[in-house]
Structures are given as structure tokens and as C-alpha cells.
Write a protein that holds these residues in place. Structure first.
Motif, PDB file in Angstrom:
ATOM      1  N   LYS A 169       0.822  -1.205   0.000  1.00  0.00           N
ATOM      2  CA  LYS A 169       0.000   0.000   0.000  1.00  0.00           C
ATOM      3  C   LYS A 169       0.860   1.260   0.000  1.00  0.00           C
ATOM      4  O   LYS A 169       0.545   2.249  -0.675  1.00  0.00           O
ATOM      5  CB  LYS A 169      -0.930   0.001   1.219  1.00  0.00           C
ATOM      6  N   LYS A 170       1.952   1.237   0.753  1.00  0.00           N
ATOM      7  CA  LYS A 170       2.824   2.411   0.806  1.00  0.00           C
ATOM      8  C   LYS A 170       3.566   2.608  -0.517  1.00  0.00           C
ATOM      9  O   LYS A 170       3.800   3.741  -0.946  1.00  0.00           O
ATOM     10  CB  LYS A 170       3.799   2.283   1.972  1.00  0.00           C
ATOM     11  N   LEU A 171       3.927   1.515  -1.165  1.00  0.00           N
ATOM     12  CA  LEU A 171       4.575   1.627  -2.466  1.00  0.00           C
ATOM     13  C   LEU A 171       3.605   2.157  -3.513  1.00  0.00           C
ATOM     14  O   LEU A 171       3.969   3.001  -4.338  1.00  0.00           O
ATOM     15  CB  LEU A 171       5.123   0.263  -2.904  1.00  0.00           C
ATOM     16  N   VAL A 172       2.371   1.662  -3.473  1.00  0.00           N
ATOM     17  CA  VAL A 172       1.360   2.144  -4.417  1.00  0.00           C
ATOM     18  C   VAL A 172       1.114   3.634  -4.202  1.00  0.00           C
ATOM     19  O   VAL A 172       0.978   4.403  -5.161  1.00  0.00           O
ATOM     20  CB  VAL A 172       0.055   1.348  -4.254  1.00  0.00           C
ATOM     21  N   ALA A 173       1.089   4.057  -2.930  1.00  0.00           N
ATOM     22  CA  ALA A 173       0.877   5.473  -2.622  1.00  0.00           C
ATOM     23  C   ALA A 173       2.032   6.334  -3.104  1.00  0.00           C
ATOM     24  O   ALA A 173       1.877   7.531  -3.349  1.00  0.00           O
ATOM     25  CB  ALA A 173       0.679   5.656  -1.111  1.00  0.00           C
ATOM     26  N   ALA A 174       3.218   5.716  -3.251  1.00  0.00           N
ATOM     27  CA  ALA A 174       4.402   6.469  -3.688  1.00  0.00           C
ATOM     28  C   ALA A 174       4.452   6.644  -5.199  1.00  0.00           C
ATOM     29  O   ALA A 174       5.276   7.392  -5.715  1.00  0.00           O
ATOM     30  CB  ALA A 174       5.673   5.759  -3.213  1.00  0.00           C
ATOM     31  N   LEU A 175       3.576   5.971  -5.909  1.00  0.00           N
ATOM     32  CA  LEU A 175       3.557   6.034  -7.360  1.00  0.00           C
ATOM     33  C   LEU A 175       2.451   6.960  -7.856  1.00  0.00           C
ATOM     34  O   LEU A 175       1.466   7.196  -7.159  1.00  0.00           O
ATOM     35  CB  LEU A 175       3.349   4.634  -7.936  1.00  0.00           C
ATOM     36  N   PRO A 176       2.597   7.472  -9.075  1.00  0.00           N
ATOM     37  CA  PRO A 176       1.509   8.273  -9.654  1.00  0.00           C
ATOM     38  C   PRO A 176       0.245   7.434  -9.775  1.00  0.00           C
ATOM     39  O   PRO A 176       0.313   6.204  -9.866  1.00  0.00           O
ATOM     40  CB  PRO A 176       2.049   8.654 -11.041  1.00  0.00           C
ATOM     41  N   PRO A 177      -0.909   8.076  -9.781  1.00  0.00           N
ATOM     42  CA  PRO A 177      -2.170   7.343  -9.908  1.00  0.00           C
ATOM     43  C   PRO A 177      -2.182   6.461 -11.162  1.00  0.00           C
ATOM     44  O   PRO A 177      -1.690   6.850 -12.213  1.00  0.00           O
ATOM     45  CB  PRO A 177      -3.221   8.458  -9.998  1.00  0.00           C
ATOM     46  N   HIS A 178      -2.739   5.282 -11.032  1.00  0.00           N
ATOM     47  CA  HIS A 178      -2.898   4.353 -12.152  1.00  0.00           C
ATOM     48  C   HIS A 178      -1.558   3.925 -12.756  1.00  0.00           C
ATOM     49  O   HIS A 178      -1.496   3.566 -13.935  1.00  0.00           O
ATOM     50  CB  HIS A 178      -3.794   4.958 -13.245  1.00  0.00           C
ATOM     51  N   HIS A 179      -0.506   3.958 -11.960  1.00  0.00           N
ATOM     52  CA  HIS A 179       0.829   3.631 -12.460  1.00  0.00           C
ATOM     53  C   HIS A 179       1.235   2.209 -12.111  1.00  0.00           C
ATOM     54  O   HIS A 179       2.243   1.711 -12.601  1.00  0.00           O
ATOM     55  CB  HIS A 179       1.848   4.615 -11.855  1.00  0.00           C
ATOM     56  N   VAL A 180       0.459   1.556 -11.244  1.00  0.00           N
ATOM     57  CA  VAL A 180       0.861   0.253 -10.727  1.00  0.00           C
ATOM     58  C   VAL A 180      -0.327  -0.697 -10.652  1.00  0.00           C
ATOM     59  O   VAL A 180      -1.457  -0.274 -10.397  1.00  0.00           O
ATOM     60  CB  VAL A 180       1.516   0.401  -9.329  1.00  0.00           C
ATOM     61  N   ALA A 181      -0.065  -1.969 -10.911  1.00  0.00           N
ATOM     62  CA  ALA A 181      -1.068  -3.017 -10.730  1.00  0.00           C
ATOM     63  C   ALA A 181      -0.532  -4.018  -9.719  1.00  0.00           C
ATOM     64  O   ALA A 181       0.644  -4.389  -9.773  1.00  0.00           O
ATOM     65  CB  ALA A 181      -1.370  -3.713 -12.058  1.00  0.00           C
ATOM     66  N   VAL A 182      -1.385  -4.438  -8.783  1.00  0.00           N
ATOM     67  CA  VAL A 182      -0.998  -5.398  -7.752  1.00  0.00           C
ATOM     68  C   VAL A 182      -1.636  -6.747  -8.063  1.00  0.00           C
ATOM     69  O   VAL A 182      -2.853  -6.840  -8.275  1.00  0.00           O
ATOM     70  CB  VAL A 182      -1.425  -4.916  -6.349  1.00  0.00           C
ATOM     71  N   VAL A 183      -0.813  -7.785  -8.094  1.00  0.00           N
ATOM     72  CA  VAL A 183      -1.283  -9.137  -8.363  1.00  0.00           C
ATOM     73  C   VAL A 183      -1.031  -9.973  -7.109  1.00  0.00           C
ATOM     74  O   VAL A 183       0.104 -10.361  -6.835  1.00  0.00           O
ATOM     75  CB  VAL A 183      -0.565  -9.754  -9.576  1.00  0.00           C
ATOM     76  N   PRO A 184      -2.067 -10.262  -6.300  1.00  0.00           N
ATOM     77  CA  PRO A 184      -1.869 -11.029  -5.063  1.00  0.00           C
ATOM     78  C   PRO A 184      -1.748 -12.526  -5.348  1.00  0.00           C
ATOM     79  O   PRO A 184      -2.574 -13.093  -6.075  1.00  0.00           O
ATOM     80  CB  PRO A 184      -3.138 -10.730  -4.254  1.00  0.00           C
ATOM     81  N   LEU A 185      -0.763 -13.154  -4.752  1.00  0.00           N
ATOM     82  CA  LEU A 185      -0.613 -14.606  -4.885  1.00  0.00           C
ATOM     83  C   LEU A 185      -1.843 -15.330  -4.347  1.00  0.00           C
ATOM     84  O   LEU A 185      -2.231 -16.390  -4.850  1.00  0.00           O
ATOM     85  CB  LEU A 185       0.645 -15.067  -4.138  1.00  0.00           C
ATOM     86  N   ASP A 186      -2.500 -14.760  -3.321  1.00  0.00           N
ATOM     87  CA  ASP A 186      -3.682 -15.381  -2.715  1.00  0.00           C
ATOM     88  C   ASP A 186      -4.815 -15.592  -3.718  1.00  0.00           C
ATOM     89  O   ASP A 186      -5.694 -16.432  -3.495  1.00  0.00           O
ATOM     90  CB  ASP A 186      -4.200 -14.526  -1.548  1.00  0.00           C
ATOM     91  N   SER A 187      -4.820 -14.832  -4.797  1.00  0.00           N
ATOM     92  CA  SER A 187      -5.871 -14.993  -5.800  1.00  0.00           C
ATOM     93  C   SER A 187      -5.680 -16.251  -6.634  1.00  0.00           C
ATOM     94  O   SER A 187      -6.583 -16.640  -7.379  1.00  0.00           O
ATOM     95  CB  SER A 187      -5.899 -13.770  -6.739  1.00  0.00           C
ATOM     96  N   TYR A 188      -4.514 -16.870  -6.506  1.00  0.00           N
ATOM     97  CA  TYR A 188      -4.170 -17.989  -7.379  1.00  0.00           C
ATOM     98  C   TYR A 188      -4.128 -19.324  -6.651  1.00  0.00           C
ATOM     99  O   TYR A 188      -3.410 -20.229  -7.057  1.00  0.00           O
ATOM    100  CB  TYR A 188      -2.836 -17.707  -8.080  1.00  0.00           C
ATOM    101  N   TYR A 189      -4.909 -19.454  -5.585  1.00  0.00           N
ATOM    102  CA  TYR A 189      -5.096 -20.778  -5.005  1.00  0.00           C
ATOM    103  C   TYR A 189      -5.803 -21.660  -6.031  1.00  0.00           C
ATOM    104  O   TYR A 189      -6.599 -21.183  -6.848  1.00  0.00           O
ATOM    105  CB  TYR A 189      -5.915 -20.704  -3.723  1.00  0.00           C
ATOM    106  N   ASN A 190      -5.513 -22.933  -6.012  1.00  0.00           N
ATOM    107  CA  ASN A 190      -6.092 -23.859  -6.984  1.00  0.00           C
ATOM    108  C   ASN A 190      -7.614 -23.863  -6.938  1.00  0.00           C
ATOM    109  O   ASN A 190      -8.221 -23.694  -5.880  1.00  0.00           O
ATOM    110  CB  ASN A 190      -5.584 -25.280  -6.734  1.00  0.00           C
ATOM    111  N   ASP A 191      -8.213 -24.084  -8.095  1.00  0.00           N
ATOM    112  CA  ASP A 191      -9.660 -24.245  -8.188  1.00  0.00           C
ATOM    113  C   ASP A 191     -10.040 -25.581  -7.542  1.00  0.00           C
ATOM    114  O   ASP A 191      -9.513 -26.632  -7.911  1.00  0.00           O
ATOM    115  CB  ASP A 191     -10.070 -24.235  -9.658  1.00  0.00           C
TER     116      ASP A 191
END
Length: 211
Positions: free
Chosen positions: A19-41
């Protein structure tokens, strides 16, 4: 495109650092991909089989899909990121559309474990926090967000989280370019990251670090 991997034990403060890194970047400059979203189906499993899954073991993750989608982002293609429900122990039907951005942050407990994923990263970060502090954070989070009792969290920590951390997560610290002790509370460490970020954002823009 710059790809940053952020790893560390559960409750280490990875999300706060992100969150702090995202806040340090210009708006819409970064995308976050959480590993937690990729648990097996787990659609084909029974409820009992789902509850028996060790979510802190590398086999719980769909590495193939994650690597495929990170490659697609690198190639300028949007992805449909899966979403996961801890209450249902399965993926939801809904997906999240993620557009390619100048900075992609991959965040999760084992982000630095997979060699193919690691090789795609320009910067590898490990968030290192005392075990007792991580346990306290796990209790606070899981009781509120995941409907577990304190006894359930402590039992799971001793039987699963701690041994899995020691076997799979802690050893990935050796792959990190930067280690941040105490997670989001370490403003000095995050400040170093922000200096790195200044080199990849548009000229004349200074990264911001927030308290």
C-alpha cells in the motif's frame, strides 16, 4: 515494465508495504497481483476435502496460471485475475480485470519460491517480521475477516503455519534484493524502495512516502 515481487510470512506486513509503495507512485501507475488470488480451483472437491487443504504449501497454488498471466501483462495484454473466497475455500465465479501498467507488484507468502516467477522480477523484496508479532497479526485478522476463533488460529499456527514458514517461506529470503524488517513500520526500508521507484516513474516526479 518493472515487475516487483514482495514475499514474507503471513502477518509480516506485506500488504502494508504494498500500500505504501502504491501510494508512492503516480495514480494508475501500478497493478498489484496477489498470490492469494491464485489458489487452486477446488470445484471438484467436497467441503471436507477443501477444509483439509494446506494453504501454506506450494502445491496449493496455481503457479502455471499465475506465470501465464504475468507473461500476458508483460506483453501488454490485460488479464482476468481469479478471485478466491477463504470462507468457501474455492474460487469465485467473478474475476478482476487487471490492465498492464508500468509497475506490476506480485505479493504473497511464497512469491519468491517459484524459480520461473522469480526470473521475471526486476526487484525481489522480503518482508521480515518477528514470529510473535506475526502470530498476533494472524489472530487479529483471522478472527475478524475469516470467522475463526483464537484457539483455531493458534492451533493452525503451531501445526501448519510455523512449520510451513520454516520449510518454504523463510528460505526464500536468500533470493531477496532487499529485506525489510518490521514490515510497514519500517519507513527507512520503504524509503529505499521509493528511491528505486523514483528511477522508473516519469521524470520530475518524486515518490511519496506516507506515515
Amino acid at each position: 515494465m518493472t515487475i516487483i515481487g514482495i514475499a514474507g510470512g503471513t502477518g509480516s506486513g506485506k500488504t502494508t508495504v504494498v500500500k505504501k509503495l502504491v501510494a508512492a507512485l503516480p495514480p494508475h501507475h501500478v497493478a498489484v497481483v496477489p498470490l492469494d488470488s491464485y489458489y487452486n480451483d477446488t470445484t471438484g472437491m467436497t467441503d471436507e476435502e477443501r477444509r483439509a487443504i494446506n494453504f501454506d504449501h506450494p502445491d496449493a497454488f496455481d503457479w502455471k496460471l499465475l506465470i501465464k498471466q504475468i507473461n500476458e501483462l508483460r506483453n501488454g495484454k490485460a488479464i482476468e485475475q481469479p478471485t478466491y473466497s477463504y470462507l468457501m475455500c474455492n474460487r469465485l465465479q467473478e474475476t478482476v480485470r487487471v490492465e498492464p501498467k508500468p509497475v506490476i507488484i506480485i505479493e504473497g507468502i511464497m512469491t519468491l519460491l517459484n524459480r520461473r516467477l522469480r526470473e521475471m522480477m526486476d526487484l525481489k523484496i522480503y518482508v521480515d517480521t518477528d514470529d510473535d508479532e506475526r502470530l498476533i497479526r494472524n489472530i487479529q485478522r483471522d478472527v475478524v475477516e475469516r470467522g475463526r476463533t483464537v484457539e483455531m488460529v493458534i492451533d493452525r499456527y503451531l501445526k501448519v503455519l510455523k512449520p510451513m514458514h520454516e520449510q518454504f517461506i523463510e528460505p526464500t529470503k536468500k533470493y531477496a534484493d532487499i529485506i525489510i524488517p518490521q514490515g510497514g513500520e519500517n519507513l527507512t526500508g520503504i524509503g529505499i524502495l521509493c528511491k528505486y521507484i523514483e528511477g522508473i516513474v516519469p521524470q520530475g516526479y518524486e515518490a511519496r512516502i506516507t506515515d
